[in-house]
Design an enzyme around this catalytic site. Sequence first.
Site, PDB file in Angstrom:
ATOM      1  N   PRO A   1       0.787  -1.056  -0.119  1.00 54.52           N
ATOM      2  CA  PRO A   1      -0.039   0.040  -0.032  1.00 54.52           C
ATOM      3  C   PRO A   1       0.950   1.225  -0.087  1.00 54.52           C
ATOM      4  CG  PRO A   1      -0.235  -1.083   2.125  1.00 54.52           C
ATOM      5  CD  PRO A   1       0.637  -1.889   1.281  1.00 54.52           C
ATOM      6  N   HIS A   2       0.363   2.280  -0.892  1.00 53.33           N
ATOM      7  CA  HIS A   2       1.297   3.395  -0.757  1.00 53.33           C
ATOM      8  C   HIS A   2       0.263   4.662  -1.366  1.00 53.33           C
ATOM      9  CE1 HIS A   2       1.985   1.517  -4.594  1.00 53.33           C
ATOM     10  NE2 HIS A   2       1.574   2.620  -5.136  1.00 53.33           N
TER      11      HIS A   2
END
Lengths: 224, 276, 574
Positions: free
Chosen positions: A135-136
């Site tokens: 996730p980013h």
Amino acid sequence: MELSIFDLSKHLGVVPDTIERWVRQGKLPVSKTGSNYRFRASELQKWASKHNISLNISDKKVPEKKNEAGIPLSHAVQNGGVYYDLLGEDVKSVLNASLERISKIPKDFKPDLLDRLMEREQALSTGIGNGIAIPHPRVPLGYLNEPLVAVCFLENPVDYQAMDQQPVKVLFLILCPDLKFHLHLLSALSFCLRDKSFVQFLNSCPDPGALIEKIDVLQNLNPL
Amino acid sequence: MNYKLLHIFRNTPFGRETFLQSLYFCKTIKAYPVVYIPKSDKFLMYFSNDAVQVDLDHSYLNSPETAKAHAEALFEEAGINPMFYEPKNFTASTLPDVSTNFDYLCCPRSVSDLSSKIGLGHIGPKVRRIIKHATFPVLISSPVFKSWTGISVFFGGSENAVKSLTLGLKIAMASGLPLNLYTLIEKNGEDYYREVVQKRNMESLVDKYVTKWHFYENEAFDTMLYEVPHDSLIVLGAYGHGIIKELLLGSKMEIIQSTVTNNLLIVGPNCTISLQ
Amino acid sequence: MQTIKNIYRAIYYRLFRLDDRLLLIVAGSLAGICSGLAAVALRLSLESVIEWLHPFRHYWWAFVLPAAGALLSSLYLEKVSKEGAGHGVPEVIYAVSRYGGLLRLRSSYSRLISSFLTISSGGSAGPEAPVVMSGSAIGSNIAKFLVLNDRQRITLVGCGTAGAISAIFNAPIAGLVFSIEVLLGEWKFVNIIPIAIAAVAGAQISQAIIPEQVLFNHQPFNTMAADILPCLCLAVLTAFTSVFFTKSLRKIGGFAKKSSLPLWSRAIIGGCLVGVIGIHMPLVLGEGYHFIQTMISGSFSMGLFLTFVAIFAKIFATAMTLGWGGSGGIFAPCLLIGSLTGVAFHKTLFFLLPSAGIASEGAYALLGMTGLISGVMQAPLTGIFLIVEITGGYETILPLILVSSISATMSHYIEPASFYLKDLIEKGQFMRPGTDARILSDLSLNEIIETNYTKVSENMVFRDFIEIIKLSQHNFFPVIEDETQIYKGIIQIRTIRKYALEPGMYDMVFLNQIMDTEVATASLEDDLQDVLDMMDLNNMDSIPVVENGRFVGMIQKTRILDLYRRELIMQTNI
């Protein structure tokens, strides 16, 4: 200050052969000692201003764009930290739990960051398979001082809409103040995750020291 | 590396000997010979501060129809790809400009006298002027083809001698042949010469490649010349003396070249030699 | 001793080497004096020998005299001084534009001697081009002696030329203008001062030795507004004459070159023909200053028809002399033909309109000379100043400018290259500073080439190559043979992109299967001009350079643009 042909050729952006030809043709102010040409910086400066030539002899050159090696992945992981046994049953709750644990993010920004991470997940899941997700946020986070990668091991696998439909057990949160770090870290991470033994190693929830060491070994194999 | 040697082809048996020498030289140091077959009896070489007109004697223009075939046959014998030089520019219609952009030039001892006259005579005035202005070393071939199995550098401690030492080292590296240094002690002792080498940071190279450094007393010039192996390539520097000085004092180079039959590689005062 | 040496060095470097203006002025005046002396020597010796030979002109065998002169002169040039053929001015321009004005020492006297032999025996030629050649060679050799750089040497070549022209005509401004307009082709402050001083020095030398003031004396002319229209017609006429003159010079010279006759027989044939014409029309012999003088002073005795014949006879004789082995310049023949044209024009006008109120015959001879000089050399300023100075009168300046500029323009329109430059332009060697040809010839491939390319073996598997691409910044990869290192072909990322994105191919192909072997290559010896043409022809932005079968580097258009701009700045600003 005196310059040699080689120095001057660097400043003028030509090869030494060209400088020699210019000297022969009488286009540069030069003093000859023995068989070596020397150029005086002050004379060159005067000559350049007289003929309207841009000449930058001082060392204040625009710094060359550094090779985007940036920060090694192991270092970023050290920055971000490794966290175990995160609770949660859906994407949002595990992300929230992770953010809560990362101390480097200022408190005020956490809700916003969560929104951004979710936004990204809704656009396209970051679950890359084998129970791993990265996730980013899509925008750089200006408030961070340095890039960080947080590794979060989940208590219970979560359905992440990953490509291979497997529930996700490990999260690599990539949070960067600048996009170029982001790309580099992402590529370094995906290089590591291509290694099957590394994935198995992750499944064993290793302790931080061992994990960082393993990453260090792997990233040295990466030619990039 | 792409070192190139310019050879001016003379279509006579004497010219063949010179050419064989060029080919041998090139093969040994892994350079490429480029052959210029003259079409008129003169050409110009423009150096940085002089234009030298070379007047060739008539034998250079002998039977032009066979010249190319002869040169190619010799190339083939040596197993080297034939390369020919065609002048691109002409100062006048009968006066081509020959490029000076070569790494070596091969000359017989004289280019404008008849071969019968020269034997081991004087170096012709044109050859001398080429040496003086050339930015490349000049290979003066022995009258008859002579192979060599070693390199002898005459080292006198001057700026030019350092250049010839550098060139000698370069050739030794390229060919793998043994290198001997010969020094005639003039005013200073042996240490002076070693110091010169040391100052130029060439010590390690000299230690590595030079087989032996021979020193001779000033009077022993002739002995030295005799003791230089006959089958070695002599590398020496020439000085830019004026013509009067040369007439009065005579030049070392002149004595050397008229005494020994070896092939000479002469480093002129304007040469630039780097070890790359 | 040491201090003296130091002081000397300080003076030398402070005054001369760092700022070369003073050095150039001193050396330039020296060049002017020397070339002036050479010019005066030639002129005096010509005069005395022509005087001495004069009695023999009346014998029937006099026609062999020019032949003997031409023979000696061509043998001298060919065998003794071993110079190339030609009158030398193109050679000087060539040396100036390509080799920074490097000329041989022998050029400083050889043309003087050969032209002396030609002209004194009666060959139809002028002494000016030879003195230009020798003056410029003197200048160049002074520069060589002082170890000056190209720019300074070119200035000194200009100084020598200016000194020579101004000494032989006693015309300093014409010397200055000729040297800059025709020879150097660039009006630059740093050039003009030394050249002007050299021109004055040359003129002073000539005045000191030959006390007469102007070359051609004449009564003052009265030119009026009524002359303007005839002047325009005369300008057109001179333009045509000069084009005809230039063409016949080249045609007849080319004819001699094509013939397989040996040199000496050519010289004899040409000389005899000139001699035969000379017996019937002595005006064609030699430089003909005497006849110019009679025409200017209005005492020219030939009729209209004969004058016309004389124009063609002179043109033919000059072409025979210069094209068939003699040596000399076209300056003096130009003057003579020009004055003949002017006189013929005036006579025709007078014949048609006997009552027309126009200036005298002498004035028209003058205008004709200007017209021809400007037309042949396409150098209008030289034409104007030369005529003004050698006749010592400014009263005709308006029609002079008119005729000169119109004639130069017209002949430029018909024949774009002037006589001096025609050969150079044909060979592609006409390179004034700051022109495209000059920049391209100055930049050698060595200076442009980029060499830090990664060579790959032809036996490499595509997968390994992909790893190399990942690390490299380049778009081109030369492929070489394993053992011999010989260049086999080149891989462009552009063309293999579609395969590179197809992992299934990675282990299927070797590099020799995907490399491009058809790409044109250049060699380090090639001129940049040819390389650029090759790139345009094949539509390439980069071209590999291969030498002896080994890959050396690439030439890229972007790099060329970069260096081209720097070179342009260097050539035009400095």
